[in-house]
Scaffold this active site. Structure first.
Site, mmCIF file in Angstrom:
data_model
loop_
_atom_site.group_PDB
_atom_site.id
_atom_site.type_symbol
_atom_site.label_atom_id
_atom_site.label_comp_id
_atom_site.label_asym_id
_atom_site.label_seq_id
_atom_site.Cartn_x
_atom_site.Cartn_y
_atom_site.Cartn_z
ATOM 1 N N LEU A 25 0.928 -1.222 -0.232
ATOM 2 C CA LEU A 25 -0.135 -0.171 -0.063
ATOM 3 C C LEU A 25 0.735 1.391 0.011
ATOM 4 C CD1 LEU A 25 -2.894 -0.887 2.599
ATOM 5 C CD2 LEU A 25 -2.878 -1.069 0.241
ATOM 6 N N SER A 26 1.924 1.111 0.471
ATOM 7 C CA SER A 26 2.783 2.523 0.591
ATOM 8 C C SER A 26 4.384 1.955 0.967
ATOM 9 C CB SER A 26 2.341 3.029 1.901
ATOM 10 O OG SER A 26 3.225 4.632 2.020
#
Length: 325
Positions: free
Chosen positions: A95-96
């Site tokens: 996600l990041s």
């Protein structure tokens, strides 16, 4: 701070200096040497209190609070490696991340920031890039960073505060920009998009510069007004986590089955496929690539003209043009 914490900080200083030397040797800051001092001053380890590295049994977490001294040393050394760091996973999906520092350096130089510029960053990540911008500009209020995930923006805000910076950190859809903080002189995205959001242009001053990942490349646009912008791709490759929200790309990779092995191995050809995936089939793209002497990214560009956005090879009005969303 305990004795060992002091040792970790000393190690971090040494590792940060080594990273700066490594990036400097590659010439990344030649066009704007002020960024060298910025990277030397901003501590990356404050923004990655934990991260994940691939291991034999999946991802292994490295974190600063590990009870094992050797593990803490591995954490801080890894924080200053010139590699991207996975910082947030969900069900195995990334996600990041914290981008590769040398790529961040190249992007920040290409952004051509000037004193007094107002900058919007799309994709807050760990907050490290926003801290670099805030330090370079010397005024936290000139920097705005946005991300869709509240957990990401909250942790970025905490990391930035720990580093002594307080730019505006906004939770929302980056494709929509942050109109209440506009107008911007520079917009930089640290996530991949399928096109150039019209909202960004409307929030820019005339002459603003937009730098965004698109189709595994980095597109640098000059904004003429709220409806018009144009620019070319930088020469090198760039791979980023896709933007989440209304402006995110369609899932799925670029198929290459049926093509000669040489074409499948050529990364610039895969860029052409990604850029033209809705317009050219495999054989058409391969014929163009051969006919035009295997063009690299620097020969491609994008034009935004009112409601139309298109990618092109060599010339915006030339024979090779493909619509973008």
């Amino acid at each position: 701070m305990g004795a060992y914490d002091t040792e970790i900080e000393v190690l971090a200083d040494a590792e940060r200096a080594a990273l700066v030397r490594e990036i400097d040797a590659d010439g990344a800051w030649a066009a704007d040497p002020v960024w060298r001092e910025t990277f030397a001053a901003v501590s990356r380890h404050l923004f990655v209190p934990y991260y994940y590295v691939p291991g034999p049994r999946g991802y292994e977490r490295r974190w600063r609070e590990s009870p094992d001294r050797a593990a803490r040393e591995r954490w801080v050394r890894g924080a200053y490696a010139d590699v991207p760091l996975a910082t947030r996973l969900r069900d195995g999906e990334l996600l990041s991340s914290s981008s590769q520092p040398s790529l961040m350096a190249r992007m920040l130089v290409a952004l051509r920031v000037r004193d007094g510029d107002r900058v919007l960053e799309v994709g807050a990540g760990t907050g490290y890039n926003a801290a670099l911008l805030a330090h370079r500009l010397g005024d936290d209020d000139l920097v705005t960073t946005i991300d869709l995930e509240p957990e990401i923006t909250e942790s970025a805000r905490q990391h930035l505060a720990a580093a002594g910076h307080h730019p505006a950190v906004v939770t929302g859809d980056g494709a929509r920009g942050v109109p209440e903080r506009a107008p911007y002189d520079r917009i930089i995205a640290t996530c991949e998009l399928p096109t150039v959001p019209r909202a960004w242009l409307a929030q820019c001053r005339p002459g603003a510069r937009v730098l965004t990942p698109l189709a595994t490349g980095l597109l640098a646009l000059t904004v003429h007004d709220a409806r018009h912008a144009e620019g070319r791709f930088l020469p090198g490759a760039a791979f980023f986590v896709p933007l989440r929200g209304g402006g995110g790309p369609e899932p799925g990779g670029v198929p290459t089955a049926g093509l000669p092995g040489r074409a499948r191995r050529q990364e610039p050809f895969r860029f052409l496929l990604a850029l033209t995936r809705s317009s050219l089939d495999l054989q058409e793209a391969y014929a163009l690539w051969e006919r035009e002497d295997e063009p690299g990214r620097g020969r491609y560009g994008v034009t935004v003209d009112g409601e139309r956005t298109w990618a092109w090879l060599d010339d915006p009005e030339g024979p090779y043009a493909w619509p973008l969303p």
